[in-house]
Scaffold this active site. Structure first.
Site, PDB file in Angstrom:
ATOM      1  N   GLY A 130      20.933   7.433  36.357  1.00 11.50           N
ATOM      2  CA  GLY A 130      20.080   6.250  36.410  1.00 11.50           C
ATOM      3  C   GLY A 130      18.681   6.521  36.911  1.00 11.50           C
ATOM      4  N   PRO A 243       3.721  21.560  39.847  1.00  9.16           N
ATOM      5  CA  PRO A 243       2.636  22.089  39.003  1.00  9.16           C
ATOM      6  C   PRO A 243       2.969  23.443  38.379  1.00  9.16           C
ATOM      7  CG  PRO A 243       1.714  21.109  40.976  1.00  9.16           C
ATOM      8  CD  PRO A 243       3.211  21.114  41.160  1.00  9.16           C
ATOM      9  N   GLU A 245       5.985  24.528  37.611  1.00  2.00           N
ATOM     10  CA  GLU A 245       6.955  24.249  36.560  1.00  2.00           C
ATOM     11  C   GLU A 245       6.256  23.714  35.310  1.00  2.00           C
ATOM     12  OE1 GLU A 245      10.689  21.183  35.619  1.00  2.00           O
ATOM     13  OE2 GLU A 245      10.004  21.456  37.679  1.00  2.00           O
ATOM     14  N   GLN A 282      -6.293  21.998  -0.857  1.00  2.13           N
ATOM     15  CA  GLN A 282      -7.201  21.602   0.216  1.00  2.13           C
ATOM     16  C   GLN A 282      -6.456  20.989   1.402  1.00  2.13           C
ATOM     17  OE1 GLN A 282      -9.973  18.129  -0.046  1.00  2.13           O
ATOM     18  NE2 GLN A 282     -11.567  19.710   0.026  1.00  2.13           N
ATOM     19  N   GLN A 339       6.445  19.841   7.434  1.00  2.50           N
ATOM     20  CA  GLN A 339       6.009  19.135   6.232  1.00  2.50           C
ATOM     21  C   GLN A 339       5.508  20.114   5.167  1.00  2.50           C
ATOM     22  OE1 GLN A 339       6.391  15.890   5.875  1.00  2.50           O
ATOM     23  NE2 GLN A 339       5.373  15.607   3.904  1.00  2.50           N
ATOM     24  N   LEU A 340       4.793  21.130   5.581  1.00  2.36           N
ATOM     25  CA  LEU A 340       4.280  22.116   4.641  1.00  2.36           C
ATOM     26  C   LEU A 340       5.399  22.953   4.019  1.00  2.36           C
ATOM     27  CD1 LEU A 340       1.056  23.286   6.499  1.00  2.36           C
ATOM     28  CD2 LEU A 340       1.166  21.990   4.363  1.00  2.36           C
ATOM     29  N   GLY A 342       8.118  21.579   3.055  1.00  2.00           N
ATOM     30  CA  GLY A 342       8.833  20.711   2.129  1.00  2.00           C
ATOM     31  C   GLY A 342      10.304  20.607   2.484  1.00  2.00           C
ATOM     32  N   GLY A 343      11.147  20.508   1.471  1.00  2.00           N
ATOM     33  CA  GLY A 343      12.584  20.362   1.693  1.00  2.00           C
ATOM     34  C   GLY A 343      13.193  21.529   2.443  1.00  2.00           C
TER      35      GLY A 343
END
Length: 382
Positions: A130, A243, A245, A282, A339-340, A342-343
């Site tokens: 918690g 700091p 760490e 690009q 992302q570059l 791709g899949g």
């Protein structure tokens, strides 16, 4: 980019660390990912080769080197190799300062030799089910019983939690409602103490080879000889060490992001679409140009902070800036690089996929991005 932070001895040490990781860690890391834990013997092997315990005093079997640039080398090489399992930086960068700065002579004689040799594995227990960033909300309690302490409570998300032989536990030792930050102490709980138990090895989305556990304390009897530092001074001790760490996390963040960037740069030069390498489009050039620039700028700031830390001049605000900026940059870098791809980036056999899930914790542990901004903002007087 040329870096003048490191000297010849650091560069020689880097070669040693890189060789150790290449030989002892990388070939086995996939298996450790599946197991959810690294073998205990790895710590002893790392200590034998000087990768662990180099900042322990020579009289206790360490290397006697108190220069955080050596810590940075280990963190960078582990990150570059995507070796998220070994808890070496936890030992070198987080646990060691508590033992060196707070342990008395008897405790050092008892704890430091097996620590330096990698024979005993340590953890630190702050976070609770918690209570996360709000350390003043810690509920794990320790009450006096003669010369001992009786510790009760629970901790969670504890790195090295399954393997740990000893755990530095942050506990409330003054139950008074109005004492604020003066309520806490550090107590070292040991494997085998009655009432000390571990829950499951937590199933995380990343850093799967790093064992991360729930810890439970049911009236664990801890001798007064295991009080680390002054009673009711833990909060100040934690603030003093955080700091360092956070710098460890910042160093790792830039190194990991640069490693992903370099791999992606090679990928876009070889992967083709519409009859040409995707790196020639690009958009690809702009994305990579932005990341390359930001990574260089981040490295300059981190190296400046490393120099300040080495000289004992690093402030908590500077460390907070480094921590939040570099870890957010790491997130942006791995996301853009995936992302570059791709899949293929979504496939686990591609390193960028692992980098994506491993990186997500960086903006959370060691102080969230939001807490870091609070530290910086308050320093501005607002």
């Amino acid at each position: 980019m040329e870096r003048d932070t490191f000297e010849n001895e650091h560069r020689q040490f880097r070669s040693l660390v890189r060789e150790f990781i290449s030989r002892e860690v990388t070939p086995r890391h996939d298996a450790w990912e599946k197991a959810g834990i690294v073998p205990r013997e790895l710590f002893a092997a790392a200590a034998k080769h000087g990768v662990l315990g180099f900042n322990m005093p020579e009289e206790f079997g360490g290397g006697g080197v108190l220069d955080f640039r050596f810590n940075a080398v280990v963190a960078e090489e582990l990150s570059a190799a995507r070796a998220s399992g070994p808890g070496f930086t936890l030992h070198n960068d987080i646990i060691a300062p508590y033992l060196l700065g707070l342990a008395d002579d008897e405790q050092k004689a008892r704890w430091l030799p097996p620590f330096a040799a990698g024979e005993e594995i340590w953890a630190i227990g702050m976070t609770e089910p918690g209570t996360g960033s709000d350390l003043k909300g810690i509920r794990t309690a320790a009450v006096r019983d003669g010369d001992d302490w009786l510790v009760s409570g629970a901790k969670t998300f504890i790195s090295n939690g399954i393997n740990a032989d000893r755990v530095i536990v942050v506990a409330r030792t003054d139950p008074s409602p109005d004492v604020g930050s003066k309520a806490f102490s550090l107590l070292v709980v040991e494997r085998g103490m009655d009432g000390f138990s571990r829950g499951r090895n937590l199933d995380k989305i990343g850093m799967k080879a790093q064992d991360t556990a729930e810890l439970y304390f049911d009236n664990v009897r801890v001798p007064s000889a295991n009080l680390l530092g002054e009673e009711n001074k833990a909060f100040y001790q934690l603030m003093r060490n955080l700091p360092e760490e956070r710098m460890s996390i910042a160093v790792s963040a830039v190194a990991a992001a640069r490693s992903v960037f370099d791999e992606t740069l090679a990928y876009v030069k070889s992967r083709t679409a519409f009859g040409q390498p995707i790196g020639t489009f690009q958009n690809s050039r702009f994305v990579l140009a932005e990341l390359d620039t930001e990574l260089d700028i981040a490295q300059v700031y981190v190296d400046r902070c490393l120099a300040a830390l080495t000289e004992g001049k690093l402030t908590a605000v500077e460390a907070a800036k480094a921590k939040w900026w570099t870890t957010e940059l790491q997130q942006r870098t791995v996301n853009s690089c995936l992302q570059l791809h791709g899949g293929y980036g979504y496939m686990t056999e591609y390193p960028v996929g692992k980098a994506f899930t491993d990186a997500r914790i960086q903006t959370i542990y060691g102080g969230t991005t939001e807490i870091m901004k609070e530290i910086v903002g308050r320093n501005l007087g607002i």
